[in-house]
Design a protein around this motif. Structure first.
Motif, mmCIF file in Angstrom:
data_model
loop_
_atom_site.group_PDB
_atom_site.id
_atom_site.type_symbol
_atom_site.label_atom_id
_atom_site.label_comp_id
_atom_site.label_asym_id
_atom_site.label_seq_id
_atom_site.Cartn_x
_atom_site.Cartn_y
_atom_site.Cartn_z
ATOM 1 N N UNK A 129 -2.712 7.429 -16.134
ATOM 2 C CA UNK A 129 -1.740 8.356 -15.556
ATOM 3 C C UNK A 129 -2.217 8.761 -14.170
ATOM 4 N N UNK A 130 -1.323 8.703 -13.191
ATOM 5 C CA UNK A 130 -1.692 9.065 -11.821
ATOM 6 C C UNK A 130 -2.177 7.902 -10.982
ATOM 7 N N UNK A 131 -2.282 6.707 -11.569
ATOM 8 C CA UNK A 131 -2.757 5.540 -10.812
ATOM 9 C C UNK A 131 -1.706 5.040 -9.824
ATOM 10 N N UNK A 132 -0.420 5.373 -10.071
ATOM 11 C CA UNK A 132 0.643 4.960 -9.155
ATOM 12 C C UNK A 132 1.580 3.915 -9.722
ATOM 13 N N UNK A 133 1.604 3.758 -11.041
ATOM 14 C CA UNK A 133 2.450 2.717 -11.648
ATOM 15 C C UNK A 133 3.929 2.950 -11.349
ATOM 16 N N UNK A 134 4.418 4.170 -11.595
ATOM 17 C CA UNK A 134 5.842 4.459 -11.367
ATOM 18 C C UNK A 134 6.201 4.329 -9.894
ATOM 19 N N UNK A 135 5.289 4.746 -9.013
ATOM 20 C CA UNK A 135 5.522 4.610 -7.567
ATOM 21 C C UNK A 135 5.651 3.145 -7.185
ATOM 22 N N UNK A 136 4.768 2.302 -7.723
ATOM 23 C CA UNK A 136 4.816 0.871 -7.420
ATOM 24 C C UNK A 136 6.127 0.258 -7.929
ATOM 25 N N UNK A 137 6.578 0.657 -9.113
ATOM 26 C CA UNK A 137 7.849 0.135 -9.633
ATOM 27 C C UNK A 137 9.005 0.489 -8.697
ATOM 28 N N UNK A 138 9.009 1.718 -8.185
ATOM 29 C CA UNK A 138 10.083 2.134 -7.273
ATOM 30 C C UNK A 138 10.060 1.316 -5.979
ATOM 31 N N UNK A 139 8.856 0.982 -5.508
ATOM 32 C CA UNK A 139 8.743 0.154 -4.297
ATOM 33 C C UNK A 139 9.270 -1.248 -4.577
ATOM 34 N N UNK B 104 11.407 -2.087 -6.834
ATOM 35 C CA UNK B 104 12.857 -2.004 -7.062
ATOM 36 C C UNK B 104 13.631 -1.704 -5.787
ATOM 37 N N UNK B 105 12.930 -1.411 -4.690
ATOM 38 C CA UNK B 105 13.603 -1.139 -3.427
ATOM 39 C C UNK B 105 14.052 0.293 -3.243
ATOM 40 N N UNK B 106 13.633 1.182 -4.132
ATOM 41 C CA UNK B 106 14.014 2.593 -4.019
ATOM 42 C C UNK B 106 13.132 3.335 -3.023
ATOM 43 N N UNK B 107 11.929 2.833 -2.801
ATOM 44 C CA UNK B 107 11.025 3.399 -1.811
ATOM 45 C C UNK B 107 10.458 2.272 -0.960
ATOM 46 N N UNK B 108 10.040 2.618 0.256
ATOM 47 C CA UNK B 108 9.450 1.619 1.146
ATOM 48 C C UNK B 108 7.928 1.721 1.101
ATOM 49 N N UNK B 109 7.223 0.589 1.133
ATOM 50 C CA UNK B 109 5.757 0.646 1.149
ATOM 51 C C UNK B 109 5.244 1.112 2.510
ATOM 52 N N UNK B 110 4.083 1.733 2.531
ATOM 53 C CA UNK B 110 3.465 2.115 3.802
ATOM 54 C C UNK B 110 2.890 0.893 4.511
ATOM 55 N N UNK B 111 2.492 -0.096 3.719
ATOM 56 C CA UNK B 111 2.036 -1.379 4.259
ATOM 57 C C UNK B 111 2.529 -2.475 3.322
ATOM 58 N N UNK B 112 2.623 -3.705 3.873
ATOM 59 C CA UNK B 112 3.000 -4.833 3.050
ATOM 60 C C UNK B 112 4.504 -5.052 2.981
ATOM 61 N N UNK C 187 0.844 -1.201 0.000
ATOM 62 C CA UNK C 187 0.000 0.000 0.000
ATOM 63 C C UNK C 187 0.872 1.241 0.000
ATOM 64 N N UNK C 188 0.391 2.288 -0.654
ATOM 65 C CA UNK C 188 1.022 3.606 -0.610
ATOM 66 C C UNK C 188 -0.054 4.612 -0.202
#
Length: 643
Positions: free
Chosen positions: A38-48, A50-58, A10-11
């Motif tokens: 666009x804006x659905x969160x695809x790029x954000x999910x890819x970064x999670x 790939x380990x570049x960002x941490x998920x808020x849950x999961x 989750x983000x």
């Protein structure tokens, strides 16, 4: 083998949920597309992932031995090294092994034969085997092959990367990532800035890629060729489909239909139960049965109403008045930076009303330059453009440079149409998905996709009958592309456009013009037809090359009769070409006369006569298309004989 699993990801942005409960699995041979608005969160999910960002849950669980490569969209290499030095960096481990092997070879050759050199030999044998497995003997050829695929010839190899353009740096970043061969390759919009030839090469390369692929792309043609499963991110949730992009669309439609059937069936059952309870609860003889039905209703797990697709843009391009039959003509033109730096020549264009012409060619050949020359933003080096009667031009710039960064969305349109009521401007913007307070956003704060929709809204308000479009699908998500396609298919005017979106070209184009350093060449069909003709041309060229070789070998043996037969065939084809050209001139005069007759008062007031004239006009245009195709085929045959 499972390489990576995303569990309940989750983000969140405060109380706002971008996505939640995301499940995704990547196996060793996966070919996955991640799609969504666009804006659905695809790029954000890819970064999670790939380990570049941490998920808020999961959690993300990755195989410890699996390597991962992630390339964000529009990422370019930032390096002072040369192109070749940077690509060698992808094989740093292999080159270290190579250096160790050279050291061992020297040590073995200098070792005392009487001494035990078994350990050295054992290490060398093991290293040599591993070196061969990692393509140690062919990695330089592999670099050359990939660089060639991305349109870098050897003259680029010694150039410092920091002297290259942004597009070239982006292509090099992708090239290096492919050479590194991670077990999991994550690509965010890898097809941006690639021309059609490079896209085709990349598709073929990725089809044979040894690792797993996770790709975000708005290129439907590309996805159909490369992926075999699709994850859709929509309304904060994820759904999984087996198959390529076209199969995903079919499965999604079937799933929605099935959900509606199940929902409607349950609603019918609920209505029957509620009706029974309402009619029988108060009657002593049926109270128990009514109470039983009520308990059944309370225990029932109610299905949500199927939501279908998310809200889409909806717009049309209309014309204020039609143009004449001849819309635009260019003869023997040249484009470029100067007379010494010509990009393409000679360029010949003949655009007729209701044509939809796609302009294709490699990056850097001058496609955007040609468009700007047509609208007088950049002068032709040679030649000029002639526009027909009543032609009004609408131009779409892929950079959206015509938008004013200091204005709001509302005033970007309203300032050009000051007499149009504000409510009408807002309604138009609403059809392009700008509503409420959104219209007060300044242009400078908009995303690429939002700017594209503003530019298209401005274009729709001008009601021009000739649209010149430079990469109109850039920055648009797949749904917005489909809306644009439908609007252009219904457009009553004329289209001349540049695009590297092959799916878009196939749906829109009736003709394709290929631009090269040798000028322009016309193909009378859509993109698939263009590919077929290019294949035919390649086969003819190969055949002619083989014939030329045979001719050189047996030149002394060619008889006088054979030479005469070839000359006779050439003369026959020349007469046929001349005859077709005469017929084309005649049919064009007929078409112009019919169009003129249709505008005469006596025809406009006589429905029967007008219908007959229109039928004659349609028949003449059909004959014209057939003659043009016959001319093209005969000319190709003549070229083959003459060469």
């Amino acid at each position: 083998m499972i390489l990576l699993q995303a569990n309940q990801i989750a983000r969140l942005f405060g109380a706002e949920v971008l996505f939640e409960n995301i499940q995704l699995e990547i196996a060793s041979n996966s070919r996955i597309a991640l799609v969504g608005r666009n804006g659905a969160g695809k790029s954000t999910l890819l970064k999670i992932i790939a380990g570049l960002e941490s998920p808020d849950k999961g959690t993300i669980a990755k195989n410890k031995t699996a390597t991962m490569g992630y390339l964000a969209q529009d990422t370019g290499l930032d390096s002072q090294a040369t192109v070749w030095e940077e690509m060698l960096g992808a094989f740093a481990t292999v080159r270290q092994m190579e250096q160790r092997m050279r050291t061992l070879e020297i040590a073995i050759s200098e070792a005392d034969p009487a001494a035990d050199s078994g350990n050295l030999l054992k290490e060398y044998d093991q290293l040599q085997h591993e070196f061969a497995e990692k393509n140690g003997y062919g990695y330089e050829n592999e670099i050359r092959s990939v660089l060639h695929g991305f349109q870098f010839d050897p003259s680029f190899y010694t150039q410092p990367i920091d002297t290259l353009s942004g597009g070239q740096k982006t292509r090099l970043a992708l090239a290096k990532m492919l050479l590194q061969k991670p077990d999991i390759l994550i690509l965010d919009e890898p097809t941006n800035h690639l021309d059609i030839e490079t896209l085709s090469w990349l598709e073929n390369y990725l089809q044979g890629y040894a690792g797993a692929l996770l790709i975000v792309s708005h290129d439907r043609y590309f996805l159909d060729k490369v992926v075999n499963e699709v994850y859709e991110l929509s309304r904060q949730k994820m759904r999984h489909y087996k198959g390529n992009y076209s199969r995903y669309l079919t499965l999604k439609a079937e799933q929605l239909q099935s959900e509606w059937k199940a929902f409607e069936k349950q609603q019918e059952e609920i209505n029957k139960l509620e009706d029974f309870v309402a009619r029988n609860l108060v009657r002593a003889s049926t109270t128990k049965r009514a109470q039983s039905r009520r308990k059944q209703l309370e225990k029932m797990e109610r299905l949500d109403r199927p939501q279908g697709d998310e809200k889409s843009a909806h717009f049309l391009f209309s014309i204020e008045k039609p143009s004449g039959n001849v819309v635009m003509q260019v003869e023997n033109a040249a484009i470029g930076y100067s007379e010494e730096e010509v990009l393409s020549a000679p360029i010949d264009l003949d655009v007729r009303r209701k044509d939809a012409i796609a302009l294709v060619g490699p990056n850097g050949i001058g496609k955007s330059t040609l468009l700007k020359s047509l609208i007088h933003k950049i002068p032709f080096i040679q030649g000029k453009v002639h526009f027909g009667a009543n032609v009004s031009i609408g131009y779409y710039d892929q950079t959206q440079s015509d938008l004013h960064s200091t204005k709001t969305i509302l005033h970007e349109l309203w300032d050009d149409h000051t007499t149009t009521p504000e409510v009408e401007i807002r309604n138009i913007l609403g059809s392009f998905l700008f509503s409420g307070e959104d219209v007060e956003k300044p242009i400078t704060l908009l995303s690429g996709g939002e700017k594209a929709r503003v530019a298209l809204a401005k274009l729709a308000m001008d009601h021009d009958n000739f649209l010149i479009l430079d990469e109109p699908t850039n920055h648009l998500d797949i749904d917005s592309k489909e809306v644009l396609e439908n609007a252009l298919i219904d457009y009553e005017g004329t289209l001349f456009f540049v695009s590297h979106d092959r799916y878009f070209i196939n749906r829109i184009a009736t003709k394709v013009v290929e631009l090269s350093e040798n000028g322009s060449k016309l193909y009378l069909g859509d993109y698939d037809y263009y590919l077929e003709k290019k294949q035919e041309e390649a086969e003819i060229a190969a055949m002619l090359e083989a014939k030329t070789t045979e001719t050189i070998i047996s030149a002394g043996k060619q008889t006088f009769v054979q030479s005469k037969e070839q000359q006779k065939a050439v003369r026959t084809l020349q007469r046929k070409v001349a005859q077709i050209e005469e017929e084309l001139a005649t049919i064009e005069e007929t078409i112009q006369q019919l169009e003129q007759d249709m505008t005469a008062p006596e025809a406009l007031n006589d429905h029967v006569k007008l219908t007959a004239l229109n039928q004659a006009l349609e028949q003449a245009r059909t004959e014209q298309e057939a003659l043009l195709e016959a001319w093209e085929n005969t000319s190709l045959e003549l070229e083959a004989f003459e060469s």
